[in-house]
Design a protein around this motif. Sequence first.
Motif, short mmCIF file in Angstrom:
data_model
loop_
_atom_site.label_atom_id
_atom_site.label_comp_id
_atom_site.label_asym_id
_atom_site.label_seq_id
_atom_site.Cartn_x
_atom_site.Cartn_y
_atom_site.Cartn_z
N ILE A 299 0.84 -1.20 0.00
CA ILE A 299 0.00 0.00 0.00
C ILE A 299 0.87 1.25 0.00
O ILE A 299 0.63 2.21 -0.75
CB ILE A 299 -0.95 -0.03 1.21
CG1 ILE A 299 -2.03 -1.11 1.00
CG2 ILE A 299 -1.60 1.33 1.42
CD1 ILE A 299 -2.86 -1.38 2.21
N VAL A 356 -6.94 -4.99 0.90
CA VAL A 356 -7.51 -4.64 2.20
C VAL A 356 -8.79 -5.43 2.45
O VAL A 356 -9.02 -5.93 3.56
CB VAL A 356 -7.77 -3.12 2.27
CG1 VAL A 356 -8.49 -2.76 3.56
CG2 VAL A 356 -6.45 -2.36 2.18
N LEU A 363 -10.36 0.69 3.75
CA LEU A 363 -9.48 1.56 2.97
C LEU A 363 -10.22 2.83 2.60
O LEU A 363 -11.38 2.79 2.18
CB LEU A 363 -9.00 0.84 1.70
CG LEU A 363 -8.11 1.68 0.78
CD1 LEU A 363 -6.74 1.86 1.41
CD2 LEU A 363 -7.99 1.05 -0.60
N ALA A 377 -5.33 2.98 5.24
CA ALA A 377 -5.74 1.58 5.33
C ALA A 377 -5.70 1.14 6.79
O ALA A 377 -4.71 1.39 7.49
CB ALA A 377 -4.83 0.69 4.50
#
Length: 385
Positions: A299, A356, A363, A377
Amino acid sequence: MKFLGRWRPLAEDGLLAAGLAVLVTAIVVITPGAGALDVAAALAGSLALVAWRRAPLAALLAGTACMLVLAVHARPGPVAAYPVMVAVFAAVRSGRPVAAAAASVVFLGTDLVLNLPEMTESVEGLQGSTLLIGWFVAAGVAGTVTRHRQAYVAEAERRAAEAERTREEAALRRAGEERLRIARELHDSLTHSISIIKVQAGVAVHLARSRGEDVPPALLAIQEAGGDAMRELRATLEVLRDTEAPDAGAPDGEPAASGLDRLDDLVERARTAGLPATVTVSGTRRELPAEVDRAAYRIVQEALTNVSRHSGGAAATVRIDYVDGELVVQVDDDGAADPAAPPVPGTGLLGMRERVAALGGRLRAEPRPEGGFTVRAELPAREPA
């Protein structure tokens, strides 16, 4: 529900035995000359049918013996044969036709001996005995049909389970073949290109240093990024080719080397490439589940890539917060994103949402009211067992 399912057959058998006991006992009570012994035999022979499903032989022996006593002593008529016929059906259904036939012969033989005078004197007595024999034959036939039907259902279930297993094996085989095909495509297309980028960057760095020139930071970033890309690609190819038993430390085809332990290197590469980035870690660091660790790294990686690509000249702030049972990853930039015109989600944002969601987290990726873009997240990160 499972408890009720286990006790339901016993309740049904109990109702059957109780109903027959009431019927047979009521007729015995009104039969002339019947006594306490006959009532006891009627009750015992009928109530023995409680075990007709679990212990058919025991129910057959007890029912036949008690009903013989009742038939010989009280002679209540065809009603004495009802529990015996049910027991014969149960014995044939369970695969014991010899025992059922023996009990039927004994009971019917005794009945014929007892009713022989009536059979010689009237047609009704002969018809009654013939009808009773027909009932016993029907009970045996019904038991045989039921047994064959049970065998057919069991065989059908076995074949269905075998077909399902075969389908699963075929699906796994096709998935393995597809993974190998993807591995070949990645190797043939990306490995060559990344190798050329890495080699050319290395040559340029070497030439610059041999001439005594300063190596541009962007060139060093390209060289380092090329090396990292090659390592991760090779790790991914190894996972894809391991179709039988993928590495436990790298599910979903992810290289095990991608995790928050490499976050500083990732941010340093972003700085080298010209993206001002800072990292803040709060909370007590602890061991994370492998999939959460990789997802957090990916991420941040994707968010920094998006900042470099879409927010020229922007600075990024990376925050990693360890809270109770949760890991919060947030990347903010001060670019020119407009809350009134949110960007169309691309493949990167969709991939982040899928990661996620697969972990059961949340998220948020949207422009900030004060300008810029934020990616936040919240991942479940309980201590591994």
